[in-house]
Design a protein around this motif. Structure first.
Motif, PDB file in Angstrom:
ATOM      1  N   SER A 162     -94.035 -15.464  -3.902  1.00  0.00           N
ATOM      2  CA  SER A 162     -95.335 -15.969  -4.354  1.00  0.00           C
ATOM      3  C   SER A 162     -95.887 -15.205  -5.552  1.00  0.00           C
ATOM      4  O   SER A 162     -96.948 -15.562  -6.085  1.00  0.00           O
ATOM      5  CB  SER A 162     -96.358 -15.909  -3.209  1.00  0.00           C
ATOM      6  OG  SER A 162     -96.853 -14.581  -3.036  1.00  0.00           O
ATOM      7  N   LEU A 163     -95.177 -14.185  -6.011  1.00  0.00           N
ATOM      8  CA  LEU A 163     -95.701 -13.283  -7.038  1.00  0.00           C
ATOM      9  C   LEU A 163     -96.049 -14.048  -8.319  1.00  0.00           C
ATOM     10  O   LEU A 163     -95.212 -14.716  -8.913  1.00  0.00           O
ATOM     11  CB  LEU A 163     -94.674 -12.199  -7.353  1.00  0.00           C
ATOM     12  CG  LEU A 163     -95.116 -11.075  -8.286  1.00  0.00           C
ATOM     13  CD1 LEU A 163     -96.239 -10.262  -7.642  1.00  0.00           C
ATOM     14  CD2 LEU A 163     -93.946 -10.170  -8.644  1.00  0.00           C
ATOM     15  N   GLY A 164     -97.309 -13.948  -8.737  1.00  0.00           N
ATOM     16  CA  GLY A 164     -97.732 -14.511 -10.002  1.00  0.00           C
ATOM     17  C   GLY A 164     -97.952 -16.008 -10.001  1.00  0.00           C
ATOM     18  O   GLY A 164     -98.159 -16.598 -11.079  1.00  0.00           O
ATOM     19  N   LEU A 165     -97.922 -16.649  -8.844  1.00  0.00           N
ATOM     20  CA  LEU A 165     -98.063 -18.102  -8.788  1.00  0.00           C
ATOM     21  C   LEU A 165     -99.473 -18.511  -8.371  1.00  0.00           C
ATOM     22  O   LEU A 165    -100.138 -17.819  -7.607  1.00  0.00           O
ATOM     23  CB  LEU A 165     -97.050 -18.697  -7.802  1.00  0.00           C
ATOM     24  CG  LEU A 165     -95.565 -18.441  -8.083  1.00  0.00           C
ATOM     25  CD1 LEU A 165     -94.718 -19.188  -7.061  1.00  0.00           C
ATOM     26  CD2 LEU A 165     -95.187 -18.837  -9.498  1.00  0.00           C
ATOM     27  N   ALA A 166     -99.900 -19.670  -8.852  1.00  0.00           N
ATOM     28  CA  ALA A 166    -101.185 -20.234  -8.447  1.00  0.00           C
ATOM     29  C   ALA A 166    -101.136 -20.620  -6.969  1.00  0.00           C
ATOM     30  O   ALA A 166    -100.068 -20.957  -6.452  1.00  0.00           O
ATOM     31  CB  ALA A 166    -101.504 -21.460  -9.296  1.00  0.00           C
ATOM     32  N   PRO A 167    -102.278 -20.568  -6.275  1.00  0.00           N
ATOM     33  CA  PRO A 167    -102.290 -20.858  -4.833  1.00  0.00           C
ATOM     34  C   PRO A 167    -101.634 -22.183  -4.452  1.00  0.00           C
ATOM     35  O   PRO A 167    -100.934 -22.247  -3.440  1.00  0.00           O
ATOM     36  CB  PRO A 167    -103.788 -20.856  -4.510  1.00  0.00           C
ATOM     37  CG  PRO A 167    -104.389 -19.928  -5.509  1.00  0.00           C
ATOM     38  CD  PRO A 167    -103.602 -20.136  -6.764  1.00  0.00           C
ATOM     39  N   MET A 168    -101.830 -23.230  -5.237  1.00  0.00           N
ATOM     40  CA  MET A 168    -101.233 -24.519  -4.905  1.00  0.00           C
ATOM     41  C   MET A 168     -99.708 -24.437  -4.946  1.00  0.00           C
ATOM     42  O   MET A 168     -99.019 -24.997  -4.090  1.00  0.00           O
ATOM     43  CB  MET A 168    -101.720 -25.599  -5.871  1.00  0.00           C
ATOM     44  CG  MET A 168    -101.236 -27.004  -5.523  1.00  0.00           C
ATOM     45  SD  MET A 168    -101.858 -28.252  -6.670  1.00  0.00           S
ATOM     46  CE  MET A 168    -103.625 -28.101  -6.400  1.00  0.00           C
ATOM     47  N   LEU A 169     -99.175 -23.707  -5.917  1.00  0.00           N
ATOM     48  CA  LEU A 169     -97.729 -23.546  -6.022  1.00  0.00           C
ATOM     49  C   LEU A 169     -97.185 -22.666  -4.901  1.00  0.00           C
ATOM     50  O   LEU A 169     -96.096 -22.902  -4.395  1.00  0.00           O
ATOM     51  CB  LEU A 169     -97.359 -22.951  -7.385  1.00  0.00           C
ATOM     52  CG  LEU A 169     -97.292 -23.934  -8.551  1.00  0.00           C
ATOM     53  CD1 LEU A 169     -97.070 -23.186  -9.855  1.00  0.00           C
ATOM     54  CD2 LEU A 169     -96.200 -24.965  -8.334  1.00  0.00           C
ATOM     55  N   VAL A 170     -97.958 -21.644  -4.521  1.00  0.00           N
ATOM     56  CA  VAL A 170     -97.548 -20.778  -3.414  1.00  0.00           C
ATOM     57  C   VAL A 170     -97.378 -21.608  -2.151  1.00  0.00           C
ATOM     58  O   VAL A 170     -96.376 -21.479  -1.429  1.00  0.00           O
ATOM     59  CB  VAL A 170     -98.577 -19.646  -3.186  1.00  0.00           C
ATOM     60  CG1 VAL A 170     -98.266 -18.891  -1.890  1.00  0.00           C
ATOM     61  CG2 VAL A 170     -98.580 -18.687  -4.366  1.00  0.00           C
ATOM     62  N   GLU A 171     -98.325 -22.478  -1.881  1.00  0.00           N
ATOM     63  CA  GLU A 171     -98.248 -23.344  -0.702  1.00  0.00           C
ATOM     64  C   GLU A 171     -97.008 -24.228  -0.762  1.00  0.00           C
ATOM     65  O   GLU A 171     -96.302 -24.398   0.235  1.00  0.00           O
ATOM     66  CB  GLU A 171     -99.510 -24.198  -0.613  1.00  0.00           C
ATOM     67  CG  GLU A 171     -99.577 -25.067   0.631  1.00  0.00           C
ATOM     68  CD  GLU A 171    -100.891 -25.837   0.715  1.00  0.00           C
ATOM     69  OE1 GLU A 171    -100.925 -26.849   1.448  1.00  0.00           O
ATOM     70  OE2 GLU A 171    -101.868 -25.432   0.060  1.00  0.00           O
ATOM     71  N   GLN A 172     -96.708 -24.756  -1.947  1.00  0.00           N
ATOM     72  CA  GLN A 172     -95.536 -25.614  -2.110  1.00  0.00           C
ATOM     73  C   GLN A 172     -94.246 -24.836  -1.874  1.00  0.00           C
ATOM     74  O   GLN A 172     -93.339 -25.305  -1.177  1.00  0.00           O
ATOM     75  CB  GLN A 172     -95.533 -26.228  -3.511  1.00  0.00           C
ATOM     76  CG  GLN A 172     -94.382 -27.189  -3.770  1.00  0.00           C
ATOM     77  CD  GLN A 172     -94.425 -27.753  -5.190  1.00  0.00           C
ATOM     78  OE1 GLN A 172     -95.384 -27.547  -5.935  1.00  0.00           O
ATOM     79  NE2 GLN A 172     -93.379 -28.455  -5.566  1.00  0.00           N
ATOM     80  N   ILE A 173     -94.168 -23.633  -2.446  1.00  0.00           N
ATOM     81  CA  ILE A 173     -92.964 -22.807  -2.292  1.00  0.00           C
ATOM     82  C   ILE A 173     -92.739 -22.465  -0.826  1.00  0.00           C
ATOM     83  O   ILE A 173     -91.608 -22.538  -0.310  1.00  0.00           O
ATOM     84  CB  ILE A 173     -93.085 -21.518  -3.140  1.00  0.00           C
ATOM     85  CG1 ILE A 173     -93.003 -21.843  -4.639  1.00  0.00           C
ATOM     86  CG2 ILE A 173     -92.005 -20.506  -2.745  1.00  0.00           C
ATOM     87  CD1 ILE A 173     -91.650 -22.326  -5.124  1.00  0.00           C
ATOM     88  N   PHE A 174     -93.806 -22.127  -0.104  1.00  0.00           N
ATOM     89  CA  PHE A 174     -93.637 -21.751   1.300  1.00  0.00           C
ATOM     90  C   PHE A 174     -93.325 -22.957   2.183  1.00  0.00           C
ATOM     91  O   PHE A 174     -92.629 -22.810   3.195  1.00  0.00           O
ATOM     92  CB  PHE A 174     -94.849 -20.964   1.798  1.00  0.00           C
ATOM     93  CG  PHE A 174     -94.685 -19.492   1.606  1.00  0.00           C
ATOM     94  CD1 PHE A 174     -94.284 -18.674   2.655  1.00  0.00           C
ATOM     95  CD2 PHE A 174     -94.876 -18.916   0.362  1.00  0.00           C
ATOM     96  CE1 PHE A 174     -94.100 -17.321   2.479  1.00  0.00           C
ATOM     97  CE2 PHE A 174     -94.691 -17.560   0.166  1.00  0.00           C
ATOM     98  CZ  PHE A 174     -94.293 -16.757   1.236  1.00  0.00           C
TER      99      PHE A 174
END
Length: 233
Positions: A162-174
């Protein structure tokens, strides 16, 4: 599946890991949490052969990999997605993905695995001929995970996805990480977002200055007062 026993790693005179012992069972998501410099990344590097232990033992599926070369460890079924993504910036998206499979000779399955990666990350199929260095941070993280999957790992090591990512992208990655796990890949996760890591994992280890301070079921550690104060705010 994976067991570390009394593993010590030194960087010159600095003791980065001080007798670490942990295990990852097949089918789990296990997370390592802790402050910067606690030894989380060094633990992953020791497993993947990028940091040579001064002592101790690392065993994967009954094979001692403590002093095995990184390429041989990949062949056994361990793949690492490094902190900071580390894509090859001048190579295309496709070339980066193919680099993840460079040790493989099963070309038909490689093509099938490309399709699997595109199923997880459709944007990568749209960017196939684009240099990886021109992708956004989120797209590079998707590419890094996809490249790791192209080795067809049984154990995937994820370092700060999640390092350096916007919250919406973090949710998508997880969400994708959970899908990868549901489809049979065991995961050892290092993550700065302790709440998200504990919410995702089944078990957790808390590292502090190169040592394991706490361990247990992730849901139990979320209720631990020390973990709440130090990592969950």
């Amino acid at each position: 599946m994976l067991a570390l026993t009394d593993v010590r790693v030194n960087y010159g005179s600095v003791r980065a890991l001080k007798s670490i012992s942990l295990e990852v069972r097949e089918g789990e998501i296990v997370t390592l949490i802790g402050a910067n410099g606690a030894g989380k990344t060094t633990t992953l590097k020791a497993i993947s052969g990028l940091a040579r232990p001064a002592s101790g033992r690392i065993v994967f599926d009954s094979v001692d990999i403590t002093r095995m070369r990184p390429a041989s460890i990949v062949n056994l079924g361990i793949s690492q997605v490094p902190e900071g993504r580390r894509v090859f910036p001048r190579m295309t998206v496709l070339e980066n993905l193919e680099m993840g499979a460079f040790r493989r000779r099963d070309r038909q399955r490689v093509r099938e695995d490309l399709d699997t990666v595109f199923g997880y990350f459709p944007i990568l199929k749209e960017r196939l001929s684009q240099p990886a260095g021109t992708l956004s941070g989120g797209e590079q993280q998707m590419l890094a995970i996809g490249r790791g999957l192209m080795a067809r790992p049984r154990l995937l090591l994820l370092d700060e996805p999640s390092l350096g990512l916007a919250p919406m992208l973090v949710e998508q990655i997880f969400d994708i990480i959970k899908r990868i796990h549901d489809e049979g890949v065991t995961i050892l996760l290092v993550e700065q977002n302790a709440f998200l890591a504990l919410e995702t994992a089944s078990r957790a280890y808390v590292l502090e200055t190169g040592e394991i301070a706490l361990q247990g079921a992730a849901r139990d550690l979320m209720q631990d007062e020390h973990v709440k104060r130090a990592y969950l705010g």
